[in-house]
Design a protein around this motif. Sequence first.
Motif, short mmCIF file in Angstrom:
data_model
loop_
_atom_site.label_atom_id
_atom_site.label_comp_id
_atom_site.label_asym_id
_atom_site.label_seq_id
_atom_site.Cartn_x
_atom_site.Cartn_y
_atom_site.Cartn_z
N GLU A 112 -28.40 49.83 -6.46
CA GLU A 112 -29.34 50.24 -7.23
C GLU A 112 -28.28 51.30 -8.39
OE1 GLU A 112 -32.41 51.17 -9.71
OE2 GLU A 112 -32.16 49.43 -8.25
N ARG A 113 -27.61 52.12 -7.83
CA ARG A 113 -26.91 52.84 -8.47
C ARG A 113 -25.86 52.13 -9.73
NH1 ARG A 113 -21.87 56.03 -9.11
NH2 ARG A 113 -22.49 57.89 -10.16
N VAL A 114 -25.31 51.11 -9.21
CA VAL A 114 -24.31 50.22 -10.04
C VAL A 114 -25.22 49.68 -11.03
CG1 VAL A 114 -22.93 47.99 -10.17
CG2 VAL A 114 -22.56 49.98 -8.31
N ARG A 115 -26.54 49.15 -10.72
CA ARG A 115 -27.48 48.44 -11.66
C ARG A 115 -27.88 49.30 -12.67
NH1 ARG A 115 -31.44 47.02 -8.01
NH2 ARG A 115 -29.93 45.07 -7.55
N ARG A 116 -28.15 50.59 -12.54
CA ARG A 116 -28.49 51.84 -13.47
C ARG A 116 -27.32 51.88 -14.34
NH1 ARG A 116 -32.81 54.74 -12.91
NH2 ARG A 116 -31.80 56.62 -13.78
#
Length: 486
Positions: free
Chosen positions: A465-469
């Motif tokens: 999720e952090r990479v997606r953000r």
Amino acid sequence: MWMLLVFPSPPVEVAVFRQSFQPSIALTGLRVVDTTPPSPSERREIVDTTEMSRQAGTETPSPPPPAVATDRCAGRYIYIHNLPSRFNSDLIRDCRSLSEWTDMCKHLLNAGMGPRLTRTGGVLPSTGWYDTNQFALEVIFHSRMRRYDCLTTDASRAAAVYVPYYAGLDVGRHLWGFSNGVRDALAEDLFEWLRSSPAWAAQGGRDHFFVGGRITWDFRREDGGEWGSRLLLLPEAKNMTMLAIESSPWQGNDIGVPYPTYFHPSLAGEVASWQRAVRRARRPWLFAFAGGARAHDGSNKNVNAVVRDMIINQCARSRRCGLLLCGGRGRRNDCYAPSNVMRLFKSAAFCLQPQGDSYTRRSAFDAVLAGCVPVFFHPGSAYVQYRWHLPADHRNYSVFVPEDGVRNGTVKVEDVLRRIGAREVAAMREQVVRLIPNIVYRDPRVKAGYRSRDAVDVAVDGVIERVRRIKRGLEDDVGHQWDSYF
């Protein structure tokens, strides 16, 4: 000569049988068609029905298209860099050099879990428990990732890229008696290797993550400093995500994940069984503390040591506090024996968790594992650390007592805890028990048969999720509720 041969007619029932017999054959995937032509009246009925369908704007529905298999790993694939052995397995091979005081060879057995615990005096179950070193997370995590459900050999399909570098084992062997150049050498070598890989070039490392099995401060040596490495201050590392047992409250690219506990279940049923045990546990102590004193000169220069001494003194003077003081005589006073720690915490309603040598302590997760409500004295000990693994509302599972009141003697911890009603205590304990599956690292050698998420699953989902953000240009929402404490 002509002969007239006369054959008798078949019985009526046989004639009927022959006339009515139609073989019934089930043909999968084929439609059985009646080829008998319709009568004139039936023809008119068919035509009329078709015409009515056209007038109503409807047609006979077509058969549905064949089902397309869904990819359960879509958006969850992880690519693992195949690093040269000097960055991981060679460190385990040279385990005797990892610590001057601790036998890390013993603690790196069983995929990093350490030796099995077999003699616990009935305190712990006979399976799933190990004498795990608090700095072994990198090995445990790597072992788990090798059996991750959604691995890919195509980095372009990956939602995130894992770098299995044992950063903590690397720097830990060089903390005392080595030059800064030696402390930084392998980390600098790693980034030179990564920069040459196609997987790195795609995002400049922004989709890469690794695990640091030590606190973040061991990787943040400032100019002129003599402690730790500069790993997290190197330009490449600033693009990556590090999962550490303690993160920095001011930096966004390192995320706190739980310390490894002694429990590494191989089946979800073992977790459920342990949860039932701690729910039923008899808790004669109102509160408890396990730990040792810290040397200080009595001034406020070392706030952690002063507060810890005050807590130890308050516990020692109370008839309602269980105390396991490190350095005490006798086997039952050995605070490094897992069975002693778990015996105490299973017997207490609240477990005191002042700051350790840094903000955090492994003991906080031992308390949660025992179903003991943790009492924190600084937000850096949990609330700003483990935001993926612990609830956002700390009041649901813990008690916060600001350390200033303890240090100046105006707050008595026992008085604070006695004011909490029995129903509220029970509700908090239930929340703590429900946290157990998310904070334990399951046995990394087992792939099949475990049907529950563990700390690794929570962490990997958080990284994805952090990479997606990051790819969308969004910043981490870390919150600023506790800024005044730092």
